[in-house]
Enzyme design. Structure first.
Site, short mmCIF file in Angstrom:
data_model
loop_
_atom_site.label_atom_id
_atom_site.label_comp_id
_atom_site.label_asym_id
_atom_site.label_seq_id
_atom_site.Cartn_x
_atom_site.Cartn_y
_atom_site.Cartn_z
N CYS A 12 -57.77 -29.31 0.42
CA CYS A 12 -57.13 -27.99 0.42
C CYS A 12 -55.62 -28.21 0.66
O CYS A 12 -55.19 -29.34 0.94
CB CYS A 12 -57.71 -27.13 1.54
SG CYS A 12 -57.35 -27.81 3.17
N HIS A 39 -61.60 -34.41 8.73
CA HIS A 39 -62.98 -34.79 9.01
C HIS A 39 -63.60 -35.49 7.81
O HIS A 39 -64.49 -34.95 7.16
CB HIS A 39 -63.80 -33.54 9.35
CG HIS A 39 -63.54 -33.03 10.72
ND1 HIS A 39 -63.48 -31.71 11.03
CD2 HIS A 39 -63.31 -33.69 11.87
CE1 HIS A 39 -63.24 -31.57 12.31
NE2 HIS A 39 -63.11 -32.75 12.84
N HIS A 75 -55.46 -29.76 11.78
CA HIS A 75 -56.12 -28.77 12.65
C HIS A 75 -55.25 -28.33 13.82
O HIS A 75 -55.56 -27.35 14.49
CB HIS A 75 -57.40 -29.36 13.26
CG HIS A 75 -58.41 -29.79 12.26
ND1 HIS A 75 -58.82 -31.09 12.12
CD2 HIS A 75 -59.08 -29.08 11.35
CE1 HIS A 75 -59.72 -31.16 11.17
NE2 HIS A 75 -59.90 -29.96 10.67
N CYS A 97 -51.50 -27.41 9.76
CA CYS A 97 -51.46 -26.53 8.59
C CYS A 97 -50.73 -25.22 8.96
O CYS A 97 -51.03 -24.61 9.99
CB CYS A 97 -52.89 -26.23 8.15
SG CYS A 97 -52.95 -25.06 6.79
N HIS A 125 -64.46 -27.31 18.04
CA HIS A 125 -63.69 -27.67 16.84
C HIS A 125 -62.22 -27.90 17.22
O HIS A 125 -61.65 -27.13 18.00
CB HIS A 125 -63.81 -26.56 15.79
CG HIS A 125 -63.30 -26.97 14.44
ND1 HIS A 125 -61.96 -26.98 14.13
CD2 HIS A 125 -63.94 -27.41 13.33
CE1 HIS A 125 -61.81 -27.39 12.88
NE2 HIS A 125 -63.01 -27.65 12.37
N GLU A 127 -59.48 -27.25 15.78
CA GLU A 127 -58.61 -26.08 15.56
C GLU A 127 -58.74 -25.09 16.72
O GLU A 127 -57.74 -24.51 17.18
CB GLU A 127 -59.01 -25.39 14.25
CG GLU A 127 -58.15 -24.18 13.94
CD GLU A 127 -58.76 -23.27 12.88
OE1 GLU A 127 -59.26 -23.79 11.86
OE2 GLU A 127 -58.75 -22.05 13.08
N SER A 219 -66.82 -28.68 9.07
CA SER A 219 -67.51 -27.39 9.21
C SER A 219 -67.51 -26.62 7.90
O SER A 219 -68.46 -25.94 7.56
CB SER A 219 -66.91 -26.56 10.34
OG SER A 219 -65.65 -26.08 9.99
N ASN A 220 -66.42 -26.76 7.11
CA ASN A 220 -66.41 -26.00 5.86
C ASN A 220 -67.38 -26.57 4.83
O ASN A 220 -67.95 -25.84 4.04
CB ASN A 220 -64.98 -25.82 5.32
CG ASN A 220 -64.38 -27.09 4.79
OD1 ASN A 220 -64.56 -27.41 3.63
ND2 ASN A 220 -63.66 -27.84 5.62
N SER A 261 -61.77 -31.44 2.86
CA SER A 261 -61.19 -32.76 3.18
C SER A 261 -61.83 -33.87 2.36
O SER A 261 -61.77 -35.04 2.74
CB SER A 261 -61.32 -33.02 4.68
OG SER A 261 -62.63 -32.81 5.11
#
Ligand code: SF4
Length: 280
Positions: A12, A39, A75, A97, A125, A127, A219-220, A261
């Site tokens: 991304c 990750h 993150h 980011c 997490h 973030e 996680s995504n 990622s």
């Protein structure tokens, strides 16, 4: 065999920016990254091959820190961690980011206006740890379970990578079980991850099988896998393209989705592996 490749694929925006800058800086500096840049173990391995070292314990800094540059990952990190890095490294390159930074800014502004924050996210997490460490942590809770909140003025926000539908359900339930006098719902999910979710639904609906590729702790990627698996039971989660060598994948149409990622070189290898194989 027909391959349907997601349009939003590979790194991304935030990960691409962090990765490319880390590589660029490594050409002339002694570089460290604090924590995993992203990750994804393949990306971490590639960075190490480029001479970029990683450390994870803020209380145990590298001996040559004063002569080195340190990169802050996409993150983000807490205010205190950043302070320690700035005091101990010759240079700090902040690759948090900008979208994550904006979420922190929104959280601070809401707290300044007196709102207690309920953040829909995973407390472990990076973030979320970064967000907690950059705001008043007594004035927020990070959770995935709707619960009774002992505050009247509340703002609900989200981790950038959670599923939109789950965030909506969480917010609805939270409102249902509480009696807030003032409530703000602030969807802070990254638009890029929302686009990937929508594509996952489309691809899972029209493919015979779907491959979702991404890091084990991403996680995504996990979220995209769950979305696809619900629609298409022939959905497979792989971390590396090598896993497709003995793959029992069925059908004429294979959909490919990746986490934010997953590097482009893994996608190329996956496509080459599928091309060589006799699936269908
Ligand atoms: S998923 Fe969105 S918020 Fe997270 S690093 Fe990528 S672009 Fe930034």
């Amino acid at each position: 065999m027909k391959i349907i490749l997601a349009e939003e694929i590979g790194f991304c925006y935030g990960v691409k920016r962090a990765y490319e800058n880390a590589v660029l800086y490594s050409e002339k500096n002694n570089i460290y990254i604090y924590g995993e840049l992203v990750h994804n173990s393949d990306v971490i391995k590639k960075l190490e091959e480029d001479g970029i070292k990683m450390f994870t314990d803020i209380d145990n800094l590298p001996e040559d820190s004063k002569e080195s540059t340190v990169i802050i990952r996409a993150h983000g990190i807490s205010f205190n961690e950043e302070k320690i890095l700035r005091e101990n490294f010759s240079e700090v390159v902040d690759m948090t980011c900008p979208i994550v930074k904006n979420v922190i800014k929104i959280a601070r502004e809401l707290q300044d206006k007196g709102y207690f924050l309920v953040i829909y996210g995973d407390v472990q997490h990076p973030e979320m740890r970064g967000l907690k460490g950059n705001t008043d942590e007594k004035m927020l809770i990070i959770t995935k379970e709707p619960q009774i909140i002992f505050h009247q003025k509340v703002a609900v926000m989200s981790q950038t990578t959670v599923a939109e539908k789950k965030f909506e359900d969480f917010s609805d339930k939270l409102i249902e079980i509480n009696k807030f006098s003032d409530i703000i719902i602030k969807n802070t999910i990254c638009k890029e991850t929302v686009k990937r979710e929508k594509e996952a639904v489309k691809i899972a609906s029209v493919s015979d099988s779907v491959i979702v590729m991404g890091g084990k702790n991403s996680s995504n990627t996990k979220k995209l896998f769950e979305i696809s698996k619900k629609i298409n039971k022939n959905t497979f989660y792989i971390v590396s393209p090598d896993e497709t060598e003995n793959f029992n994948i069925k059908g004429e149409t294979i959909g490919i989705i990746t986490g934010a990622s997953t590097p482009s070189w893994d996608i190329k290898k996956l496509l080459a592996n599928l091309d060589k194989s006799n699936f269908s």
